[in-house]
Design an enzyme around this catalytic site. Sequence first.
Site, short mmCIF file in Angstrom:
data_model
loop_
_atom_site.label_atom_id
_atom_site.label_comp_id
_atom_site.label_asym_id
_atom_site.label_seq_id
_atom_site.Cartn_x
_atom_site.Cartn_y
_atom_site.Cartn_z
N LYS A 1 -12.04 -3.32 17.98
CA LYS A 1 -10.67 -3.82 18.24
C LYS A 1 -10.35 -3.85 19.74
O LYS A 1 -9.42 -4.52 20.14
CB LYS A 1 -9.67 -2.94 17.51
CG LYS A 1 -9.92 -2.91 15.99
CD LYS A 1 -8.66 -2.87 15.21
CE LYS A 1 -8.96 -2.79 13.73
NZ LYS A 1 -7.81 -3.12 12.90
N ASN B 1 0.85 -1.20 0.00
CA ASN B 1 0.00 0.00 0.00
C ASN B 1 0.88 1.24 0.00
O ASN B 1 2.11 1.14 0.04
CB ASN B 1 -0.96 -0.02 1.20
CG ASN B 1 -0.22 -0.07 2.51
OD1 ASN B 1 0.51 0.85 2.84
ND2 ASN B 1 -0.39 -1.16 3.25
N PRO C 1 -3.29 -11.63 10.54
CA PRO C 1 -3.67 -11.40 11.95
C PRO C 1 -3.87 -9.90 12.17
O PRO C 1 -3.16 -9.09 11.57
CB PRO C 1 -2.45 -11.89 12.74
CG PRO C 1 -1.33 -11.94 11.77
CD PRO C 1 -1.93 -12.15 10.41
N ASP C 2 -4.84 -9.54 12.99
CA ASP C 2 -5.04 -8.14 13.34
C ASP C 2 -4.17 -7.86 14.58
O ASP C 2 -4.49 -8.29 15.69
CB ASP C 2 -6.52 -7.86 13.63
CG ASP C 2 -6.77 -6.37 13.78
OD1 ASP C 2 -5.94 -5.68 14.43
OD2 ASP C 2 -7.79 -5.89 13.26
N ILE C 3 -3.07 -7.17 14.36
CA ILE C 3 -2.07 -6.99 15.42
C ILE C 3 -2.62 -6.11 16.53
O ILE C 3 -2.49 -6.42 17.72
CB ILE C 3 -0.77 -6.39 14.84
CG1 ILE C 3 -0.35 -7.16 13.58
CG2 ILE C 3 0.34 -6.41 15.87
CD1 ILE C 3 0.68 -6.45 12.73
N ASP D 1 -4.43 -6.13 5.08
CA ASP D 1 -5.44 -6.96 5.72
C ASP D 1 -5.38 -8.40 5.24
O ASP D 1 -5.73 -9.32 5.97
CB ASP D 1 -6.84 -6.40 5.42
CG ASP D 1 -7.06 -5.07 6.12
OD1 ASP D 1 -6.70 -4.97 7.31
OD2 ASP D 1 -7.55 -4.12 5.49
N LYS E 1 8.86 -17.62 -9.82
CA LYS E 1 8.10 -16.55 -10.47
C LYS E 1 6.95 -17.13 -11.31
O LYS E 1 7.17 -18.06 -12.10
CB LYS E 1 9.05 -15.74 -11.35
CG LYS E 1 8.38 -14.53 -11.94
CD LYS E 1 9.30 -13.75 -12.87
CE LYS E 1 8.48 -12.72 -13.61
NZ LYS E 1 9.10 -12.29 -14.85
N PHE F 1 -4.59 3.46 14.78
CA PHE F 1 -4.88 4.50 13.78
C PHE F 1 -6.02 3.96 12.92
O PHE F 1 -6.23 2.75 12.84
CB PHE F 1 -3.65 4.78 12.91
CG PHE F 1 -2.70 5.78 13.53
CD1 PHE F 1 -2.01 5.47 14.70
CD2 PHE F 1 -2.53 7.03 12.96
CE1 PHE F 1 -1.15 6.39 15.29
CE2 PHE F 1 -1.67 7.96 13.54
CZ PHE F 1 -0.98 7.64 14.70
N1 CTP Z 1 -4.02 -3.03 12.10
C1 CTP Z 1 -3.27 -4.05 12.62
N2 CTP Z 1 -3.25 -5.27 12.00
C2 CTP Z 1 -3.99 -5.48 10.88
C3 CTP Z 1 -4.77 -4.43 10.34
C4 CTP Z 1 -4.76 -3.22 10.98
O1 CTP Z 1 -2.59 -3.87 13.63
N3 CTP Z 1 -3.94 -6.65 10.30
C5 CTP Z 1 -4.06 -1.76 12.82
C6 CTP Z 1 -3.47 -0.58 12.09
O2 CTP Z 1 -2.09 -0.44 12.41
C7 CTP Z 1 -4.26 0.57 12.63
C8 CTP Z 1 -5.64 -0.05 12.88
O3 CTP Z 1 -5.40 -1.45 12.99
O4 CTP Z 1 -3.80 1.03 13.86
C9 CTP Z 1 -6.69 0.17 11.85
O5 CTP Z 1 -6.21 -0.04 10.57
P1 CTP Z 1 -7.16 0.19 9.30
O6 CTP Z 1 -6.45 -0.25 8.09
O7 CTP Z 1 -7.72 1.56 9.34
O8 CTP Z 1 -8.35 -0.74 9.68
P2 CTP Z 1 -8.67 -2.19 9.35
O9 CTP Z 1 -8.68 -2.97 10.60
O10 CTP Z 1 -7.78 -2.68 8.28
O11 CTP Z 1 -10.17 -2.06 8.87
P3 CTP Z 1 -10.76 -1.62 7.44
O12 CTP Z 1 -9.67 -1.87 6.44
O13 CTP Z 1 -11.91 -2.50 7.30
O14 CTP Z 1 -11.13 -0.18 7.57
#
Ligand code: CTP
Length: 400
Positions: free
Chosen positions: A343, A208, A304-306, A276, A286, A325
């Site tokens: 979260k 990204n 994983p959502d950290i 995500d 490749k 954030f």
């Molecule tokens: N974050 C994280 N791990 C992930 C995704 C997000 O730790 N796998 C954290 C980001 O560092 C940030 C927060 O979650 O502090 C929100 O990130 P954002 O991209 O805005 O939200 P998402 O959880 O990805 O939700 P969405 O894309 O559906 O808006």
Amino acid sequence: MLHGKRILLVIGGGIAAFKSLDLIRRLRERGATVTPVLTRAAEEFVTPLSASALAASKVYRDLFDLTDEAEMGHIELSRAADLIVVAPATADLMAKMAGGHANDLASTLLMATDKRVMIVPAMNVRMWEHPATQRNLATLRGDGILVVGPDEGPMACGEFGPGRMAEVPEIVQAVEAALISGPLTGKRVVVTSGPTHEPIDPVRYIANRSSGAQGTALAAALRDLGADVVFVTGPATVPPPDGVQVVAVETAQQMHDAVLSALPADLAVFAAAVADWRTASQAESKMKKDGSGDVPTLTLTMNPDILAAVAQLDADRRPGLVVGFAAETDDVVSHATAKRARKGCDWIVANDVSAGTGIMGGSENAVTLITQDGAETWERASKDAVARQLAARMAEALGA
Ligand code: CTP
């Protein structure tokens, strides 16, 4: 001023060592106690007698001395200081430090210390630019070592370029900055930053547009308030700040593991733009076109959502303040408020990253801070100013 501060000054063997004698005087003028350590090579350039006279202190030399060891062992010597300054830091000393060598008094002290270390490199321009020195520099920065200089200019060897030891006033200023204690002194902070790269095959990845600027500014602002910062960064375009411990990762999974192993912490801030999704499997080699015109289908799986993982840890492992954030493109406040609840974090710093704002990858930010008390929208400002404001609020919330 440096009253009551103890500095262990390791003088390396380089022509710039003469400046270290002046450094001793200037640090003492500001109230510091300076204990010099001379490497064997340094004694070719300055005498132990002059270092001792200027410091009004015993000088530790690179000879194993049973009396010294009995009076103050090398381990104790390395820890009795508030800061260790290596000036001049030669290419050889930097290599020893980066490699973890401990084969003389200076390198042993540097390995044994639990205090902050500052290096002031000085060497010929080619030696400075040599890939080995640059590799060592990156390693040392990653270990949280503070680096002052080098300056650019004519050098004793007749060449011109970066490699001159920083001037004494600049070193004194950096020493003062490193020793000033702030409201977060003694607090451990984990900051995530930058994008993550999720491999598709050995040459392609999903990424990204995050530059890492906001996370970097925040880590620097927290460091400036005295915090010990562990900076877990994906492949960002802006360099990491000095004086923080850098853990470089690529993928979301690696970031997750690095953050969890950096705990416990008093504060955790999640400024990274974590991908995500990752591909369900990565091709070993490749991916090639097969000539049929068919395009491959990528199957994605959740990362994983950290932030959620840390925010939902048991109370004994959860940092006291967990800040996420939220990058949103519409309905910023309602989406971010929902995100905070989902979260389980304490605060969400929400920003509008829709195309017209120029925020993602840009130098400014406009944030809305969402806490248990509601939403507060801040004026648009530089990412550095936003970082300082956020860091001050975090210090306040931690009761610092
Ligand atoms: N974050 C994280 N791990 C992930 C995704 C997000 O730790 N796998 C954290 C980001 O560092 C940030 C927060 O979650 O502090 C929100 O990130 P954002 O991209 O805005 O939200 P998402 O959880 O990805 O939700 P969405 O894309 O559906 O808006």
